[in-house]
Write a protein that holds these residues in place. Structure first.
Motif: not given
Length: 602
Positions: A88-90, A92-96, A125-126, A413-416
């Motif tokens: 989900d972070a990947k 939606d381009h979120v820093p995690v 994913v990473c 984007t993942l729409a999970t």
């Protein structure tokens, strides 16, 4: 006592201003857990009910704080559970950052308990940064690069630390061969396009007579500049769903969301414009953008890797949205003719009237659109909203009006399924003084939300403002998929897959010490929201909603569909079944291959 590797990890996170880490314990991170006790819970360990929820909470925290989200999990199953939240972070381009345990080095390759090939597991994913620490001297460089990369690439990164390494005495890298030093600082930076590119973009925008703006989450820091641009160009402005909070919906030329969950004015804006300016968005459904060749295009995009993907733009401005617009605005000429923007404003006004009528249609027992429509004006202007995936996302997109400093997001984007409640918990830790409201379907609530209510119960007394309101649309149906099956597969409903148990979510909330309100009639909805928003603790508002109310595509003929539904309601006792069949037939007319299809599908 000597400093252990695990002690250094927490100390370095503190130096990076990490205040909270979301996770779940396990013996693969026992060394870290012991270090947390020695560090007196700094940074604070936030215990989720499941590692996937910890990852979602880290994503929600990062989305709403603009800071790094950090999650931690044990080896094997704990690491596996993180994946959905990290994807989900990947997307939606979120820093995690994920810090993950691993079996001891001496056992690796021995088919040991909970031994999983974590490099293979996480390498997609990473992909921006993934490394295992096998000796203490690696640690500063690996951890710093993981954090710096997460920020720079707006992506998830992972550091794997075997259990025995966590217990080693820490020793820093030395000034010698094959040692890699590290530094902590991360100065602010802004990418801006060249002056020549800005001038080419200005020529395109100044030449257009019917300018449309599409704003996404990348424009979040440029609200004032986007508004100034729209005013100068006499433009209408649509928003990608991840950019729903970028512009206030009280601006008359803002058409709302775009796409299958979007609005009719946004669809018409894209259909009829002659110029498109996309700011900080990579909205993927190009069929909802202008027909290729019908409009000239300019894009502002921070990441060159993502530029030019969705539309044949004439100019791709690579840069930060705010900094780029500040340089572009002096080159733009004010358009004196306002007929285009005035037409957009009229379309927006008509759309709001249609939405008001749709929300007022009687249903059995409660119209789901009415639930969101009644909530919207009651929301405080500093509310943070989260939405889950499913049909509830339609009502969030179309009926919730953004204003003031309101924020909102979902798994774009993942729409999970399942992030609605953990996102909300992450938001509360990012902004403990602001009210947070999660909009969730009963399917997502059963999947993840009910367990995370326990997390809210565990921590709410530590929040400055204890209000976390979870609205549950209870229709005993996995409703979005049901409507997709009807519209695309010709199947009325496959009950073994779609029907879900009826659970009293309000009663569960009350059982664990939260406020629980159950609504069975439309006239009770307003008071229920009012009571929940005034509560001194988290609250669940459970509304029994009608699964027969369809999420209709924005390009459909709304007046015809309303008339069809009204006649069915009036003339047949088997109202639900007839509405399903009648609306199914009407929707199919507008889907690809249908006689009235005019550009757009899921």
């Amino acid at each position: 006592m000597s400093e252990k590797v695990s002690d250094y990890i927490l100390a370095r996170l503190r130096e990076w201003d990490v205040e909270r880490v979301f996770g779940y314990p396990g013996d693969g991170i026992n060394g870290l857990q012991a270090a947390w006790e020695r560090a007196k819970d700094r940074p604070r360990f936030i215990q989720a009910r499941h590692e996937e929820m910890a990852a979602f909470e880290a994503v929600g925290y990062a989305k709403f704080s603009g800071r790094l989200g950090v999650c931690v999990a044990t080896s094997g199953p704990g690491a596996i559970h993180l994946l959905n939240g990290l994807y989900d972070a990947k997307l939606d381009h979120v820093p995690v950052l994920a810090v993950v345990g691993q079996t001891a080095r001496t056992a690796m390759g021995g088919s040991y308990q909970q031994e999983v090939d974590l490099h293979t597991l996480f390498k997609d994913v990473c992909s921006d940064f993934l490394e295992m620490v096998t000796v203490p001297e690696q640690l500063p460089n690996v951890l710093d690069r993981a954090i710096r990369t997460a920020y720079a690439r707006r992506a998830p990164t992972a550091v794997i630390i075997p259990a025995d390494v966590q217990e080693l005495d820490y020793s820093p890298p030395t000034h010698s061969f094959k040692m890699v030093p590290s530094s902590l600082d991360r100065s602010g930076w802004q990418a801006v396009p060249s002056q020549e590119a800005l001038q080419r973009a200005a020529e395109v925008l100044n030449s257009g007579e019917k300018v449309a703006i599409l704003a996404g989450q990348g424009a979040a820091g440029a609200r004032q500049e986007v508004e100034q641009t729209a005013e100068l160009l006499g433009a209408g402005a649509a928003k990608a769903l991840l950019g729903k909070d970028v512009l206030s919906d009280q601006l008359p030329y803002v058409t709302g969301a775009i796409g299958l969950l979007g609005t009719r004015p946004s669809y018409e804006l894209m259909r009829d414009c002659d110029t498109l300016l996309t700011i900080g968005s990579n909205f993927p459904y190009s069929q909802f953008l202008p027909d290729f060749g019908s409009a000239r295009g300019v894009q502002i995009e921070l990441d060159p890797h993502m530029a030019g993907l969705r539309y044949p733009y004439e100019v791709n401005l690579i840069g930060d949205s705010r900094a780029t617009l500040q340089r572009l605005l002096p080159l733009l000429r004010r358009k004196e003719k306002r007929a285009w923007q005035e037409a957009v404003i009229k379309g927006v006004k008509r759309w709001h009237e249609v939405m008001e009528r749709r929300a007022a249609v009687s249903a059995d027992p409660v119209n789901p659109e009415h639930v969101a429509r009644v909530l919207s004006p009651q929301l405080p202007e500093d509310t943070i909203l989260t939405s889950d995936s499913g049909s509830v996302a339609n009502w969030y997109a179309r009926h919730i009006e953004m204003r003031g400093t309101m924020r909102g997001s979902l798994s774009g984007t993942l729409a999970t399924m399942g992030p609605g409640v953990p996102y909300a918990i992450g938001a509360k830790f990012a902004h403990p003084g602001r009210p947070v409201v999660a909009l969730v379907g009963d399917g997502a609530m059963q999947m993840n939300g009910m367990a995370e209510l326990i997390t809210a119960m565990k921590y709410y007394r530590q929040w400055e403002d204890p209000r976390l309101v979870v609205g549950v649309w209870n229709n005993q149906d996995l409703n979005q998929v049901t409507w997709e099956m009807r519209a695309m597969s010709g199947s009325p409903q496959f009950l073994p897959s779609q029907q879900i148990p009826d659970v009293s979510y309000a009663a569960f909330a009350r059982q664990i010490g939260l406020v629980g309100i159950r609504v069975e009639r439309p006239e009770e909805v307003a008071d229920a929201w009012r009571e929940a928003l005034a509560a001194d603790r988290p609250a669940v508002v459970e509304v029994l909603t009608d699964p027969a109310v369809p999420p209709i595509p924005p390009h459909a003929d709304w007046d015809q569909i309303e008339a069809t539904a009204a006649s069915i309601i009036k003339g047949d006792t088997d109202r639900k079944g007839m509405i399903r069949q009648g609306v199914k037939a009407k929707i199919q007319e507008f889907l690809p291959g249908g006689p009235k299809h005019s550009g757009g599908s899921s």
